[in-house]
Design an enzyme around this catalytic site. Structure first.
Site, mmCIF file in Angstrom:
data_model
loop_
_atom_site.group_PDB
_atom_site.id
_atom_site.type_symbol
_atom_site.label_atom_id
_atom_site.label_comp_id
_atom_site.label_asym_id
_atom_site.label_seq_id
_atom_site.Cartn_x
_atom_site.Cartn_y
_atom_site.Cartn_z
ATOM 1 N N ASP A 160 22.619 12.968 -27.271
ATOM 2 C CA ASP A 160 22.723 11.804 -28.159
ATOM 3 C C ASP A 160 23.826 12.080 -29.183
ATOM 4 O O ASP A 160 24.337 13.197 -29.291
ATOM 5 C CB ASP A 160 21.373 11.600 -28.851
ATOM 6 N N GLU A 186 29.345 10.409 -29.533
ATOM 7 C CA GLU A 186 30.556 9.558 -29.495
ATOM 8 C C GLU A 186 31.838 10.273 -29.935
ATOM 9 O O GLU A 186 32.898 9.873 -29.421
ATOM 10 C CB GLU A 186 30.329 8.319 -30.366
ATOM 11 N N ASP A 227 20.987 1.932 -29.506
ATOM 12 C CA ASP A 227 20.037 1.534 -30.549
ATOM 13 C C ASP A 227 19.884 0.013 -30.618
ATOM 14 O O ASP A 227 20.417 -0.656 -31.514
ATOM 15 C CB ASP A 227 20.479 2.084 -31.900
#
Length: 940
Positions: free
Chosen positions: A599, A602, A675
């Site tokens: 997670d 990015e 999300d």
């Protein structure tokens, strides 16, 4: 930044003001390209510079204003693919070219020069049905198939290439101030962001100056385009206006806005265009920030006057123009010529790889929450599924399971005996997934941090020190996964004994001893290679060619296990052989049922520019982060998948979920949509988002059931479970400040409905597994927009509220509150469709009104199909190995049907290395069901 180290980090750090993200008007290279192209400068191809080799054809392109030459290269690639590369002929320094995405160097096909004069060059592919027609002045290229121009390149004259420049101070010193291609006044430089770009409080200093590239493509006869994820947008790509381009820039956007073209967690710079009789694709291989503009011109009437029929034919067609713009790198584009949708899928996977074959358990239901509190909480939730007769396969733990957000560690108060907890799950034939993010807490007593710092494994800032940013642990550094040695080292962290000791406090010398002096945890050799000890020295793994099974020519692994007595652990009260010593196996941090979730990759940097890393951070090879931003998460998932394979000595398939992704991420595992919110609109938008991922190579995808943010009402939760049961990755998840929402907490009525939805998923597992086998070997998407199965039916081209699951099931999730009836379009004038619940049948090519009580999700089986199912459901997939199979036969109008079943052991690579699998084909005709071996396999 020092204050941030002490400041508590919470979920509020993700709940950021959307104004912290840029729109196109705030992106300097977009403004520059818009401004410069308004001046209509043109390029000319110098055809007297053409050289032809066995691999490709090259020639110069020159801008009429700057007179600086570019080098264009055209290649024919096996599978009816063209590749066009445009780079500076003599750059001041090398420009970044994306590595590691292509599965191998593409095999080229020699292009034949079949026509050449002073103003044009025609390169023919194979037998000549495909041609690449180059016009010299102005430079343009046409892709011609069977005499029809399918695609034109630079027909709008939007080729754009910023040449690397000497920095202004050096240029002034040399007296070359007039060499700059832009107005270099201070006001202009600030507006165009040439050497510095300001956004809010951040200043992006560009050591290499402006370096953006761009090119336009005109798709003749095409009005329907798809692809370029990830956006919370419709399936069909929309026209863009000024300042409204689709943005490909991986960002952590908490509760992202829907129906918006801003970039979110992942980027696949690949789009498909479809029309009656033809599908084509454009794969723009560039990992920097990228913008895509789209403009469709509808068909117009055309009168044949003095135009020849060929020109008239082109003028009368609709046309969609696509303009790609990237901040840096080179132009490296693959043109996929189809002609069918399934041809396109194969062509793209030929370049970037197919979907990894998932372990069977990962196709079951996953239960997640940020966070399950402790071992007792996990035990209670696990027992709740059994008590309420709801199957599930995987329990998930978020960041709170760690010791202060230090990954590869356990919070000893909450999880004092992780091995015991895992053994409890194992006894239920279930698995555990834990999180591992790329940011590493800055703590000299944290073994992982200490070793990574010692080895220089972190991303650097532009001044040469370790880059520091704020994320969940507080002040953190970020592993440089673009460095192969870092990836190999990281892969080694998943070894069972290494995982256990990472949380121990240790001085650098003890850390070094722990990592280097204990190489004999196990001994591995690889067929054809010199054996060496891996164990606790994973950063040395570069001497062994670790390959994933979907890569070609992967040798088999061989191993000789060693017991713990062979390990030379460093001296420590906890590790001595004295009284009270326990072998590491008694309190191991991980076992072979533990899998990984990547997670925040990015990468997410709280309070950074747009919640991410500064673009002038430095990676291995001295590349700026701007060059490769979109591929950072791809590399972490790659390293994680390889680590799990190494952990099993090459025997077991990994499972890795990633939030950030790029082209080719399908080779390493699964992706989800991030999300989302507990709103009906987010349930509805998840359908086109998942369909877009599916047709761009990433079949193993899903959306958080119930919505990650917020508290869904019972009706929404049921409808989301019903939808999720028919989507590839099926996980319930919720953020830390939400109410608990395990399936039995909303009353018996809703518990029953959720149970029915999850059991429907488990009933279809043989069909799901067979579909993933075809995704793995033949690049066929698991989820398919209707137009993929019905490419010649115009009515299907815009449909996004229903989809095909394989070729046999049509699914129409209910996405509106209090719905009692939905309109379902059943395609195919020669098709017959059967309601999977009532067996009522309808002829195709019509819209039918279907009653949808809360226990109903419209699912239809296509006439002419045979679907394998399980007739009894267990607590998890592991309990269903020996349960019987059934076949659901839906007859066509001709009274026949066919289908297939693929089986293997569900977890290992034996299907690949030893061909141990079963593949049966079924056919029903004239009242007789026939099954035959598709292939023979040993061991079944």
């Amino acid at each position: 930044m020092a204050a941030a180290e002490k400041e508590e980090i919470s979920f509020e750090d993700e709940a950021v003001d959307k104004n912290v993200f840029k729109d196109c008007s705030k992106i300097a290279f977009y403004r520059r390209q818009k401004q410069q192209l308004s001046k209509k400068s043109t390029y000319e191809a110098l055809l007297d510079s053409v050289t032809t080799g066995k691999d490709g054809t090259s020639f110069q392109i020159i801008n009429e204003a700057t007179k600086i030459p570019l080098l264009a290269e055209v290649y024919g690639i096996e599978g009816n693919i063209f590749r066009l590369k445009i780079n500076e002929e003599a750059p001041l320094k090398p420009r970044y070219e994306v590595p590691d995405v292509l599965t191998s160097k593409p095999n080229t096909v020699r292009l034949m020069t079949c026509s050449e004069d002073s103003d044009s060059l025609v390169l023919a592919y194979g037998k000549g049905d495909l041609k690449f027609h180059i016009t010299a002045n102005p430079f343009k290229a046409d892709l011609v198939s069977e005499g029809e121009v399918v695609m034109s390149i630079n027909s709008l004259g939007q080729l754009y290439f910023e040449h690397l420049q000497i920095p202004p101070k050096q240029r002034a010193a040399k007296g070359n101030e007039n060499d700059a291609p832009f107005d270099t006044s201070q006001e202009s430089e600030e507006d165009l962001g040439l050497w510095e770009e300001k956004f809010r409080k951040f200043v992006d200093v560009k050591a290499n100056g402006p370096a953006s590239v761009g090119l336009d493509f005109s798709l003749h006869g095409f009005e329907h385009l798809y692809g370029i994820p990830q956006h919370a947008e419709s399936l069909r790509l929309k026209n863009t206006g000024d300042g409204d381009a689709y943005r490909l820039y991986n960002l952590d956007v908490y509760g992202y806005k829907i129906h918006d073209k801003m970039g979110i967690y992942g980027s696949v710079p690949y789009l498909l265009a479809h029309k009656l009789g033809r599908t084509v694709g454009i794969f723009w291989l560039n990992a920097s920030e990228t913008l895509v503009e789209i403009n469709t011109e509808p068909a117009v009437e055309c009168t044949l006057t003095q135009m020849d029929s060929f020109v008239a034919k082109q003028e009368g067609k609709s046309r969609t123009d696509v303009r790609w713009m990237s901040e840096s790198g080179i132009i490296d584009v693959f043109l996929l010529t189809g002609p069918t949708p399934f041809d396109i899928f194969k062509q793209y996977s030929h370049l970037t790889g197919t979907q990894a074959m998932p372990p069977l358990f990962s196709l079951g239901y996953h239960q997640c929450r940020w966070n399950y509190e402790d071992e007792q909480d996990v035990k209670a939730v696990d027992a709740g599924f059994d008590e309420h007769d709801i199957p599930y396969d995987v329990m998930w733990l978020d960041i709170e399971h760690t010791k202060g957000k230090r990954y590869f560690t356990w919070d000893k108060k909450r999880f004092p005996n992780p091995k015991r907890m895992q053994e409890l799950l194992r006894s239920k034939k279930r698995k555990l997934v834990v999180i591992s993010d790329p940011h590493i807490k800055i703590d000299p007593n944290y073994a992982l941090y200490a070793k990574a710092k010692e080895q220089g494994f972190f991303v650097k800032n532009h001044e040469g020190g370790d880059f520091k940013g704020v994320c969940w642990p507080g002040l953190s550094s970020y592993l440089d996964f673009t460095n192969r040695k870092v990836r190999e080292w990281y892969s080694g962290l998943f070894a069972f004994p290494v995982y256990q000791w990472l949380g121990e406090s240790a001085s650098p010398s003890v850390v070094s001893s722990c990592w280097v002096s204990s190489p004999c945890v196990w001994h591995q050799s690889w067929a054809g290679y010199t054996p060496f000890a891996l164990g606790c020295s994973p950063y040395r793994a570069h001497s062994l060619r670790v390959g994933l099974p979907y890569m070609k020519d992967t040798p088999a692994w061989h191993s000789t296990p060693y017991t713990h007595k062979h390990c030379a652990w460093p001296s420590s009260p906890h590790r001595s052989g004295g009284p009270g010593f326990e072998p590491w196996t008694s309190h191991m941090g991980s076992t072979d049922i533990l899998f990984i979730w990547n997670d925040m990759n990015e990468p997410s940097v709280f309070r950074g520019p747009e919640q991410t890393m500064q673009k002038n951070a430095i990676h291995h090879g001295n590349w700026e982060h701007r060059e490769l931003h979109n591929i950072y998460g791809f590399y972490q998932q790659m390293a994680t998948a390889e680590g799990l394979i190494q952990r099993s000595k090459g025997k077991e398939r990994p499972f890795v979920l990633t939030r950030s992704f790029f082209a080719g991420s399908q080779k390493y595992g699964a992706v989800w949509t991030g999300d989302n919110r507990s709103k009906w609109s987010y349930l509805k938008i998840s359908l086109p988002m998942l369909l877009t991922l599916s047709i761009t190579g990433i079949s193993f995808c899903g959306a958080d059931v119930g919505g990650f943010i917020g508290n869904p009402e019972a009706e929404l939760l049921v409808r989301w479970y019903q939808a999720g049961a028919y989507q590839p990755f099926f996980r319930g998840h919720a953020t830390i400040n939400t109410k608990r929402r395990e399936p039995w907490l909303f009353g018996e009525k809703y518990t029953r409905l959720i149970r029915e939805a999850i059991k429907a998923r488990y009933t279809l597992l043989p069909y799901w597994y067979s579909l993933f086998y075809h995704a793995h070997i033949a690049s066929e998407p698991v989820l398919r927009p209707l137009w993929v199965e019905f490419p010649n039916e115009l009515e299907t081209f815009d449909v996004e509220d229903e989809y095909m699951l394989g070729s046999a099931l049509l699914v129409h999730p209910v996405t509106e509150p209090k719905a009692t009836i939905v309109d379902v379009f059943l395609p195919g004038s020669n098709e017959v469709w059967y309601d999977s619940k009532t067996f009522t049948h309808w002829e195709g090519a019509c819209t039918v009104k279907i009653p949808v009580a809360l226990d109903t999700i419209p699912v239809f089986q296509r006439g002419g199909s045979v679907i394998p199912v399980k007739t009894t459901i267990g607590k998890s997939t592991g309990w269903m190995t020996d349960s019987p199979y059934g076949l659901r036969v839906a007859l066509s109008n001709e009274g026949s049907a066919e289908g297939e079943l693929y089986l293997d052991d569900g977890h290992s690579f034996q299907y690949l290395h030893k061909k141990q699998f079963l593949h049966r084909k079924f056919s029903f005709c004239s009242g007789v069901l026939i099954n035959r071996w598709e292939r023979t396999a040993c061991g079944f």
